[in-house]
Motif scaffolding. Sequence first.
Motif, PDB file in Angstrom:
ATOM      1  N   VAL A 167      67.175 -89.930 -56.820  1.00  0.00           N
ATOM      2  CA  VAL A 167      67.005 -89.825 -55.374  1.00  0.00           C
ATOM      3  C   VAL A 167      66.458 -88.450 -55.000  1.00  0.00           C
ATOM      4  N   GLU A 168      66.922 -87.413 -55.665  1.00  0.00           N
ATOM      5  CA  GLU A 168      66.451 -86.064 -55.388  1.00  0.00           C
ATOM      6  C   GLU A 168      64.960 -85.934 -55.681  1.00  0.00           C
ATOM      7  N   HIS A 169      64.511 -86.487 -56.824  1.00  0.00           N
ATOM      8  CA  HIS A 169      63.096 -86.434 -57.172  1.00  0.00           C
ATOM      9  C   HIS A 169      62.257 -87.206 -56.149  1.00  0.00           C
ATOM     10  N   ALA A 170      62.763 -88.390 -55.711  1.00  0.00           N
ATOM     11  CA  ALA A 170      62.029 -89.193 -54.725  1.00  0.00           C
ATOM     12  C   ALA A 170      61.935 -88.471 -53.384  1.00  0.00           C
ATOM     13  N   THR A 171      63.029 -87.813 -52.999  1.00  0.00           N
ATOM     14  CA  THR A 171      63.027 -87.078 -51.730  1.00  0.00           C
ATOM     15  C   THR A 171      62.032 -85.926 -51.775  1.00  0.00           C
ATOM     16  N   GLU A 172      62.045 -85.182 -52.861  1.00  0.00           N
ATOM     17  CA  GLU A 172      61.116 -84.054 -53.003  1.00  0.00           C
ATOM     18  C   GLU A 172      59.665 -84.509 -53.004  1.00  0.00           C
ATOM     19  N   ALA A 173      59.424 -85.751 -53.489  1.00  0.00           N
ATOM     20  CA  ALA A 173      58.057 -86.281 -53.531  1.00  0.00           C
ATOM     21  C   ALA A 173      57.613 -86.833 -52.183  1.00  0.00           C
ATOM     22  N   GLY A 174      58.541 -86.946 -51.224  1.00  0.00           N
ATOM     23  CA  GLY A 174      58.183 -87.392 -49.887  1.00  0.00           C
ATOM     24  C   GLY A 174      58.468 -88.844 -49.589  1.00  0.00           C
ATOM     25  N   ALA A 175      59.264 -89.525 -50.431  1.00  0.00           N
ATOM     26  CA  ALA A 175      59.595 -90.930 -50.187  1.00  0.00           C
ATOM     27  C   ALA A 175      60.467 -91.064 -48.943  1.00  0.00           C
ATOM     28  N   ALA A 176      60.272 -92.166 -48.235  1.00  0.00           N
ATOM     29  CA  ALA A 176      61.061 -92.424 -47.029  1.00  0.00           C
ATOM     30  C   ALA A 176      62.350 -93.174 -47.333  1.00  0.00           C
ATOM     31  N   GLY A 177      62.425 -93.769 -48.502  1.00  0.00           N
ATOM     32  CA  GLY A 177      63.600 -94.516 -48.906  1.00  0.00           C
ATOM     33  C   GLY A 177      63.524 -94.838 -50.386  1.00  0.00           C
ATOM     34  N   VAL A 178      64.646 -95.259 -50.968  1.00  0.00           N
ATOM     35  CA  VAL A 178      64.711 -95.558 -52.394  1.00  0.00           C
ATOM     36  C   VAL A 178      65.372 -96.913 -52.606  1.00  0.00           C
ATOM     37  N   ILE A 179      64.747 -97.718 -53.469  1.00  0.00           N
ATOM     38  CA  ILE A 179      65.343 -98.962 -53.967  1.00  0.00           C
ATOM     39  C   ILE A 179      65.520 -98.795 -55.470  1.00  0.00           C
ATOM     40  N   ILE A 180      66.744 -98.902 -55.953  1.00  0.00           N
ATOM     41  CA  ILE A 180      67.017 -98.809 -57.390  1.00  0.00           C
ATOM     42  C   ILE A 180      67.295-100.212 -57.904  1.00  0.00           C
ATOM     43  N   TYR A 181      66.521-100.637 -58.931  1.00  0.00           N
ATOM     44  CA  TYR A 181      66.787-101.959 -59.502  1.00  0.00           C
ATOM     45  C   TYR A 181      67.482-101.806 -60.845  1.00  0.00           C
ATOM     46  N   ASP A 182      68.377-102.732 -61.120  1.00  0.00           N
ATOM     47  CA  ASP A 182      69.229-102.655 -62.300  1.00  0.00           C
ATOM     48  C   ASP A 182      68.404-102.756 -63.575  1.00  0.00           C
ATOM     49  N   ASN A 183      68.925-102.173 -64.651  1.00  0.00           N
ATOM     50  CA  ASN A 183      68.251-102.263 -65.949  1.00  0.00           C
ATOM     51  C   ASN A 183      68.909-103.273 -66.875  1.00  0.00           C
ATOM     52  N   ALA A 184      69.825-104.050 -66.339  1.00  0.00           N
ATOM     53  CA  ALA A 184      70.481-105.112 -67.104  1.00  0.00           C
ATOM     54  C   ALA A 184      70.652-106.317 -66.204  1.00  0.00           C
ATOM     55  N   ASP A 185      70.673-107.485 -66.819  1.00  0.00           N
ATOM     56  CA  ASP A 185      70.806-108.719 -66.052  1.00  0.00           C
ATOM     57  C   ASP A 185      72.195-108.803 -65.430  1.00  0.00           C
ATOM     58  N   GLY A 186      72.259-109.195 -64.186  1.00  0.00           N
ATOM     59  CA  GLY A 186      73.543-109.337 -63.498  1.00  0.00           C
ATOM     60  C   GLY A 186      73.367-110.176 -62.254  1.00  0.00           C
ATOM     61  N   LEU A 187      74.452-110.783 -61.816  1.00  0.00           N
ATOM     62  CA  LEU A 187      74.396-111.647 -60.642  1.00  0.00           C
ATOM     63  C   LEU A 187      74.443-110.863 -59.338  1.00  0.00           C
ATOM     64  N   VAL A 188      74.918-109.631 -59.399  1.00  0.00           N
ATOM     65  CA  VAL A 188      75.010-108.797 -58.197  1.00  0.00           C
ATOM     66  C   VAL A 188      74.409-107.434 -58.486  1.00  0.00           C
ATOM     67  N   PRO A 189      73.941-106.744 -57.457  1.00  0.00           N
ATOM     68  CA  PRO A 189      73.381-105.409 -57.665  1.00  0.00           C
ATOM     69  C   PRO A 189      74.468-104.409 -58.049  1.00  0.00           C
ATOM     70  N   PRO A 190      74.076-103.315 -58.710  1.00  0.00           N
ATOM     71  CA  PRO A 190      75.033-102.232 -58.947  1.00  0.00           C
ATOM     72  C   PRO A 190      75.287-101.469 -57.651  1.00  0.00           C
ATOM     73  N   THR A 191      76.303-100.641 -57.659  1.00  0.00           N
ATOM     74  CA  THR A 191      76.562 -99.764 -56.520  1.00  0.00           C
ATOM     75  C   THR A 191      76.316 -98.333 -56.967  1.00  0.00           C
ATOM     76  N   PRO A 192      75.167 -97.759 -56.639  1.00  0.00           N
ATOM     77  CA  PRO A 192      74.862 -96.399 -57.104  1.00  0.00           C
ATOM     78  C   PRO A 192      75.773 -95.370 -56.458  1.00  0.00           C
ATOM     79  N   SER A 193      76.260 -94.465 -57.262  1.00  0.00           N
ATOM     80  CA  SER A 193      77.047 -93.363 -56.736  1.00  0.00           C
ATOM     81  C   SER A 193      76.230 -92.084 -56.825  1.00  0.00           C
ATOM     82  N   LEU A 194      76.126 -91.389 -55.710  1.00  0.00           N
ATOM     83  CA  LEU A 194      75.404 -90.120 -55.674  1.00  0.00           C
ATOM     84  C   LEU A 194      76.348 -88.941 -55.865  1.00  0.00           C
ATOM     85  N   GLY A 195      77.528 -89.225 -56.391  1.00  0.00           N
ATOM     86  CA  GLY A 195      78.511 -88.183 -56.619  1.00  0.00           C
ATOM     87  C   GLY A 195      79.009 -87.611 -55.304  1.00  0.00           C
ATOM     88  N   ASP A 196      79.067 -86.301 -55.248  1.00  0.00           N
ATOM     89  CA  ASP A 196      79.497 -85.640 -54.015  1.00  0.00           C
ATOM     90  C   ASP A 196      78.310 -85.285 -53.124  1.00  0.00           C
TER      91      ASP A 196
END
Length: 472
Positions: A167-196
């Motif tokens: 997310v930090e790299h995307a923000t610095e590049a000027g993106a207006a938003g981020v969509i993260i897609y999973d790297n493994a098959d699953g029925l539901v999306p992951p819940t990304p944690s940005l830490g603190d």
Amino acid sequence: MKKHIVVLAIIALLFSMFQVPTVAAKPQSDTIHTGSPFDNKIIKRFDSKRAMQHISYLSEDIGPRVTGTDQEKEAARYIQQQMERYGYDVSTQEFDIANRMQGQLVTSMDDNELAIRIATGSSSTTEEGVSGAIYHAGLGEPGDFSEEVVGNIALIQRGGFSFWEKVEHATEAGAAGVIIYDNADGLVPPTPSLGDNTASIPVVAITQADGAALLEEIEGSEITATIKISEITNQKSQNVIAVKKPKGKPSENHDIVYVTAHYDSVPYAPGANDNASGTSVVLELARIMKGYPTDKEVRFVFFGAEEIGLVGSRYYVSQLSDNELARSTANFNLDMVGTNWEEATAMFVNVVDGAPNLVWQSASDAAERLGNDSLILFERGASDHVAFYEAGIDAANFIRREPETAALEPWYHTPFDTIDKISQDRIQEAGELIGSAIYDFVRKETPRGKKGQGVNKMIGNYLLNEEPVRNR
């Protein structure tokens, strides 16, 4: 010749006299009904067809019952109406819930709305949302971005390094938003944690399959996306409570037994098994037991806000008086008892500390009377029985799992938790087994000890999750 005919006739007569009659099995359950007469008061009246109607209404007519939403409130009203029809005085208990984020991701690919999970630490958006062309940025390395991402939506694959770094790299590049897609098959999306960390742009996640579909589309044409994220504040949830008073006991002196289930579900999940199934069985048991004399007070409690951290049950227990707590004997909690997943052949009796208690003992005794060998004693919290245990009340959670690994059904917490994944036979079995245990515990003819008394301590490693103990 006549002598032979007479002999044959006598043999036939004797055979008919000693022939064992064939008894037709009850079509709704495979349970061997060897229970006592008081078990049969439950077994003969529990109607899984009625329970299935409750599951249908909750999961199909209402659908996902996310905490704090109108759908959760509609489910509470339905439960209250059913209990009032059975003749109970019903009350509701309202409580505050934490603010939450809700979001939506819509693409120009057939105006398709995708299932998402919002990253912890994501920013919110305006009511109109953030829109832009979808730009594939690989894993989100700094070198994966070009000027084309400026003002657009970065599509980034999970993996390699932290969500926050992507997310930090995307923000610095000027993106207006981020969509993260999973790297493994699953029925539901992951819940990304940005830490603190807190992002200055909206961040959501989708499944691997949805990510692959977007990648395929953007290869040939421009696909746009709109992300909307807003904070929901000042919401409330509610518990629904119905009380069955004992016969012939002073109102301030009797023991209390709690029969409970939660009725909310997670986003996108119709919640047929989790937990319309447990709710439906408790409703049906309440209907059956209304007219039976009991030696203890029975409280049927349906909890809201279980899925966001057992909030409803913790609130309910926190409001009990010292006198009520002192008289509280047991909690039978039902959660996910109806799955038709073939591997879920065992009914787990989850106890927070893993030790046999009054609830386990009652269920074990009922299973023995009914010839049911599906019970497994297991050390686990993670459901509404925890609040009762923490208050010093014997409590257990009934839930269907795979016996060797304790796995839940594959569609747990997914949009596929639908009524076609429910086994009516298993609903019937749960009603008969747990209902027999509860009724034996509270019926007028049965004296029972106080909390922690009269329990036959099992020999063996009953505390180990890795070695669950079967009841046979």
